[in-house]
Write an enzyme that holds these catalytic residues in place. Structure first.
Site, PDB file in Angstrom:
ATOM      1  N   ASP B  28       0.855  -1.181   0.000  1.00 40.75           N
ATOM      2  CA  ASP B  28       0.000   0.000   0.000  1.00 40.75           C
ATOM      3  C   ASP B  28       0.901   1.244   0.000  1.00 40.75           C
ATOM      4  O   ASP B  28       1.560   1.558   0.992  1.00 40.75           O
ATOM      5  CB  ASP B  28      -0.904  -0.026   1.235  1.00 40.75           C
ATOM      6  CG  ASP B  28      -1.691   1.278   1.373  1.00 40.75           C
ATOM      7  OD1 ASP B  28      -1.866   1.981   0.338  1.00 40.75           O
ATOM      8  OD2 ASP B  28      -2.107   1.602   2.497  1.00 40.75           O
ATOM      9  N   GLU B  80      29.624   3.582  -0.939  1.00 38.85           N
ATOM     10  CA  GLU B  80      29.454   2.139  -0.790  1.00 38.85           C
ATOM     11  C   GLU B  80      29.071   1.527  -2.136  1.00 38.85           C
ATOM     12  O   GLU B  80      28.731   0.364  -2.229  1.00 38.85           O
ATOM     13  CB  GLU B  80      28.461   1.803   0.317  1.00 38.85           C
ATOM     14  CG  GLU B  80      27.058   2.318   0.114  1.00 38.85           C
ATOM     15  CD  GLU B  80      26.083   1.218  -0.264  1.00 38.85           C
ATOM     16  OE1 GLU B  80      25.766   1.159  -1.469  1.00 38.85           O
ATOM     17  OE2 GLU B  80      25.660   0.448   0.614  1.00 38.85           O
ATOM     18  N   CYS B 112      27.058   4.556   5.080  1.00 45.98           N
ATOM     19  CA  CYS B 112      26.571   5.895   4.721  1.00 45.98           C
ATOM     20  C   CYS B 112      27.407   7.038   5.283  1.00 45.98           C
ATOM     21  O   CYS B 112      27.074   8.203   5.103  1.00 45.98           O
ATOM     22  CB  CYS B 112      25.127   6.067   5.173  1.00 45.98           C
ATOM     23  SG  CYS B 112      23.995   4.944   4.327  1.00 45.98           S
ATOM     24  N   THR B 201      18.484  -2.110  12.840  1.00 45.28           N
ATOM     25  CA  THR B 201      19.173  -0.919  12.301  1.00 45.28           C
ATOM     26  C   THR B 201      18.766   0.347  13.057  1.00 45.28           C
ATOM     27  O   THR B 201      19.390   1.388  12.896  1.00 45.28           O
ATOM     28  CB  THR B 201      18.845  -0.706  10.797  1.00 45.28           C
ATOM     29  OG1 THR B 201      17.432  -0.591  10.657  1.00 45.28           O
ATOM     30  CG2 THR B 201      19.340  -1.856   9.942  1.00 45.28           C
ATOM     31  N   HIS B 234      22.119  12.305   9.350  1.00 44.75           N
ATOM     32  CA  HIS B 234      21.964  11.291   8.300  1.00 44.75           C
ATOM     33  C   HIS B 234      20.485  10.939   8.220  1.00 44.75           C
ATOM     34  O   HIS B 234      19.791  10.844   9.225  1.00 44.75           O
ATOM     35  CB  HIS B 234      22.793  10.051   8.623  1.00 44.75           C
ATOM     36  CG  HIS B 234      22.520   8.937   7.661  1.00 44.75           C
ATOM     37  ND1 HIS B 234      22.670   9.086   6.307  1.00 44.75           N
ATOM     38  CD2 HIS B 234      22.081   7.666   7.857  1.00 44.75           C
ATOM     39  CE1 HIS B 234      22.336   7.955   5.696  1.00 44.75           C
ATOM     40  NE2 HIS B 234      21.970   7.073   6.614  1.00 44.75           N
TER      41      HIS B 234
END
Lengths: 384, 345, 134
Positions: B28, B80, B112, B201, B234
């Site tokens: 969705d 990366e 990152c 994470t 970030h």
């Protein structure tokens, strides 16, 4: 220059000749020319062969030796010359010079290309090597792309129309109908051309000459020696060759192939003739815009008027100056190394009065052969 | 004092909308959009990669720095998605900006935060007097496996910073790093797409490292959130930077200016430093900026910057972040997989 | 293209470094080893081009050569640089319908091609529409 006689003509059928090898093609054209001259191979003093890319098309260099060997002409000196699509024209010119130097009396000028033994991608890549590989092809430029850029600029500067480009194709296909050696025997319409798939805008598939196998051969002789074989030969009375930048972007003008202008000037001067004296011409129409730029560069029409001249039918058989009566590169086919020689064959046939249904009334004719996008041009003038 | 003498960015012009990716995977779109707070992401063209992005950003930085590239003594490129596993991106950049041959160059990788790691290294070289100017770049064309939630965010873009002592447009007051071994996200040698620890994470990785680095820096300077006009973090999605900013005590008007993830996605090594560039595009002399990056694996680099007078004259010398954000072409998922070479011919 | 052949001109490919003839001041790009006007060797020095110019003519390649299938169709053009030389280049970031003769363009750094999945990546210049001058 002393005029040089054309005493023998030979041609293979042009097209996708799946059964014919490279060797068979040139042997066939060579034998036909020797027979036409009513001579024997041992009379030949030297051989010049136009071939663009034996190396890439059939993985064979040292074409000169291959040809002398397979034609049973050892130990006659044999030389390959190369200037991309102008290789054939160059071979004819080398033969003229060999005779004019006094070194030889009878010289063979041939041209051959076997283009269908590799996949189309390889053929396209090989043709692109006629451009500046580092600064054009490597960056994604293709051969049709270069002529397309010429066309775009010509349309912009002179108002040349998409239809006028198409009319070059239509005319040349019509001419080829009467040439049994031509690759195509199909009439096409302007609508068909402008609706054919785009290759490189504004050029479409039917603006482009095809991939062709074929060989052509002429036997040239000094005027004195020629009388031993034929009574009324036609003569090459003028020859011109010029170089220009290999890359299109380095030219002074994108829409003028200056090599054509310079080669024509030399040829006219040597023949003591003028553009207005020419009554029939074979010009380098690898792409439709090529013919338009050629008929301007050769001085048949004012700069920028090539499109309108084509539209008005001035280059048709029966027009002011018939152009590409053979069908041109577009419809007769374009076996690159053979083309320049095949052009001389066509004009010689026209002057001899042996052009069959496509015969026009002419005493003076011209051939125009271009290498790459115009890095080399060769012009010859023939007279009865 | 040492600082940024020139900055430049580059963002590819292709965009794919969150709904379009959701459509393909039967998700969705609206709820994904709300969850990640990302409306669309920037996608590199078929002829773009981390090296081309780095070069474009570096050229923009050079325009602002108004120095000869030959004065650059070090170039470090953080990414990366370096085009080569072995063969530096930095040499490509060095040659393309004409900084060769008298310089040192290397590639950095730290998920990152490779861009800010490069900035710290370059800053140290300038401070030590080893080089007059150093160029640090963060640039990525980030990969996300088809169907992975990362596909909604992994984007292309980059920023370049030239650091030196002469006439900086922003001085770097201090920098502080916080690093641990926290395996929240990785990509093994030879693998095309990264893997990650899902919700792992978040708290133990992003939030712990970002807040620790930001706090550590502020503590070392004896400062608090109220001492900064802008705070840039970030931004792997729209949520994380806002949450961490609030937790650290920053107000909306301090952190919103540096957020661009909702419109271009997560540009990985480019992410936080593109945010910094966006702030430099509007900041006034004297204003103070806190920048905190995050790299999975994991670590954060925090910087305290003060905007200087020369910002006004240097800013117009290269395109702004907004110029790149607004120059966009939408693509569908089919074109997206072609551009990202997920189909092969 | 072979690696040495690509590498030899890497400065020109990456950063539009051309040549200028010391005696006649002509500027050349692509670079030449020899001034065709003066025909004196050793009289050419590096000359950095700014990378701004105008489209002189263009085409859209619909039948791409090997290695260009993924970018096709693409615009190729001849661009006249502000300093005078003309070069052939791909024109990117422009819709095939928006390109026109006279369009101002600027150089951009892009991938030109690559030697398969494992070979070298070839970078170089392309051009894109330039923002309108204020």
């Amino acid at each position: 220059m002393n005029r040089v006689a054309v005493i023998g003509l030979g041609l293979t059928k042009f097209g996708e000749m799946w059964d014919s090898s490279f060797t068979r093609l040139f042997v066939e054209a060579g034998a036909a020319a020797v027979e036409d001259a009513g001579m024997d191979g041992k009379d030949i003093g030297a051989i010049y062969i136009g071939n663009m890319s034996g190396g890439r098309f059939i993985d064979q260099e040292h074409i000169s030796s291959l040809i002398a060997d397979r034609a049973g002409l050892n130990p006659i000196s044999s030389t390959r010359v190369e200037a991309a699509c102008a290789s054939g024209g160059l071979a004819v010119r080398q033969a003229i010079m060999a005779i004019n130097s006094g070194m030889h009396d009878i010289v063979v000028a041939g041209g051959v290309e076997k283009m269908t033994d590799v996949l189309t991608e390889k053929t396209t890549q090989t043709l692109a090597t006629a451009s500046d590989t580092e600064w054009e092809a490597f960056l994604g430029m293709t051969f049709p792309g270069l002529y397309a850029m010429m066309a775009r600029r010509h349309m912009y500067e002179y108002g040349t129309t998409r239809e006028q480009l198409a009319m070059v194709s239509v005319k040349n296909h019509r001419n080829a109908m009467d040439n049994p050696y031509a690759q195509y025997h199909t009439e096409i319409t302007v609508e068909q051309v402008i609706n054919s798939p785009l290759v490189a805008d504004p050029l479409r598939l039917l603006d482009c000459s095809p991939i062709t196998d074929g060989a052509a051969c002429v036997i040239l002789a000094s005027e004195k020696k020629a009388k031993d074989f034929v009574d009324n030969p036609v003569y090459i009375t003028g020859s011109g060759q010029a170089s220009s930048t290999i890359s299109l972007h380095s030219r002074e003008k994108i829409t003028t192939v200056d090599a054509t202008v310079n080669a024509a000037e030399e040829a006219y001067k040597r023949a003591k003739k003028d553009a207005k004296d020419i009554q029939v011409a074979e010009v380098h129409d690898a792409f439709t815009i090529g013919e338009i730029v050629a008929i301007e560069g050769l001085g048949f029409f004012e700069k920028g008027k090539g499109g309108i001249a084509t539209e008005e039918g001035l280059t048709e058989r029966g027009g002011k100056i018939p152009v590409n009566t053979s069908g041109g590169l577009k419809a007769k086919g374009h076996p690159v190394g053979a083309t320049g020689v095949a052009q001389v064959v066509e004009i010689a046939l026209q002057l001899r009065g042996e052009a069959g249904k496509r015969q026009v009334d002419a005493d003076i004719g011209l051939t125009h052969n271009v290498g790459g996008s115009g890095g080399t041009a060769v012009v010859h003038i023939l007279e009865k | 004092m040492e600082g940024i003498v020139g900055y430049g960015v580059y963002i590819p012009r292709y965009r794919i909308k969150t709904e379009e990716i959701a459509r393909v995977w039967g998700n969705d779109g609206e709820s994904v959009k709300k969850g990640l707070m990302i409306g669309e992401k920037a996608v590199a063209g078929i002829d773009e990669d981390a090296a081309t992005i780095a070069v474009e950003a570096a050229r923009n930085a050079l325009s602002r720095a108004e120095i000869s590239a030959k004065e650059i003594g070090a170039i470090y490129v953080g990414s990366e998605s370096h085009p080569y596993t072995v063969k530096p991106t930095a040499t490509i950049v060095a040659e393309a900006v004409d900084a060769t041959p008298e310089l040192t160059a290397a590639d950095f990788e730290f998920a990152c935060k490779a861009g800010t790691a490069a900035m710290q290294a370059v800053l140290a070289l300038v401070k030590s007097g080893m080089v007059k100017y150093g160029l640090a770049i963060g640039s990525d064309t980030a990969q996300g496996a088809p169907g992975d939630p990362l596909e909604y965010t992994a984007a292309g873009g980059g920023a370049a910073y030239i650091i030196g002592k002469n006439n900086p447009l922003a001085t770097i007051e201090a920098t502080y790093s916080f690093t641990t071994d926290t395996p929240d996200f990785w990509r093994r040698e030879g693998q095309p797409y990264p893997r990650h620890g899902g919700r792992f994470t978040g708290l133990p990785a992003y939030f712990k490292h970002v807040s620790s680095a930001a706090k550590g820096l502020m503590d070392s300077l004896g400062k608090g959130p109220e001492d900064f006009d802008f705070a840039v973090f970030h931004q792997p999605n729209g949520k994380f930077p806002r949450v961490v900013a609030k937790k650290l005590g920053f107000e909306k008007e301090q952190f919103e200016a540096g957020i661009l993830v909702d419109r271009i996605g997560n540009t990985y090594s480019g992410s936080s430093i593109l945010g910094l560039a966006k702030v430099l595009d509007i900041a006034k002399p004297g204003q103070k900026i806190l920048l905190t990056s995050f790299g999975s694996g994991a670590g954060s680099d925090a910087f305290s910057l003060v905007v200087e007078d020369s910002i006004e004259e240097k800013r117009p010398l290269a395109p702004l972040v907004e110029d790149y954000i607004s120059d966009k072409v939408y693509i569908d998922y089919a074109i997206y997989v072609k551009l990202r070479k997920k189909i092969r011919v | 293209m072979s690696i040495p052949r690509f590498w030899r001109n890497i400065k020109s490919r990456y950063d539009l470094i051309g040549k200028q003839c010391k005696s006649c001041k002509s500027i050349y790009f692509p670079p030449r080893n020899f001034c065709p006007k003066c025909r004196r060797i050793g009289e050419l020095e590096d000359y950095k081009l700014k990378g701004k110019g105008e489209v002189v003519t263009y085409t859209i390649i619909r039948t791409p050569p090997d290695g260009f299938d993924m970018v096709s169709p693409y615009i190729m053009g001849i661009v006249e640089l502000e300093e005078g030389p003309m070069l052939t280049t791909q024109i990117v970031d422009a819709d095939v319908n928006e390109i026109y003769i006279g369009m101002p363009v600027e150089r951009v750094f892009r991938k030109i091609g690559e030697d398969g999945d494992a070979g070298l990546i070839y970078y170089g210049y392309k051009f894109r529409p330039a923002p309108k001058e204020e």
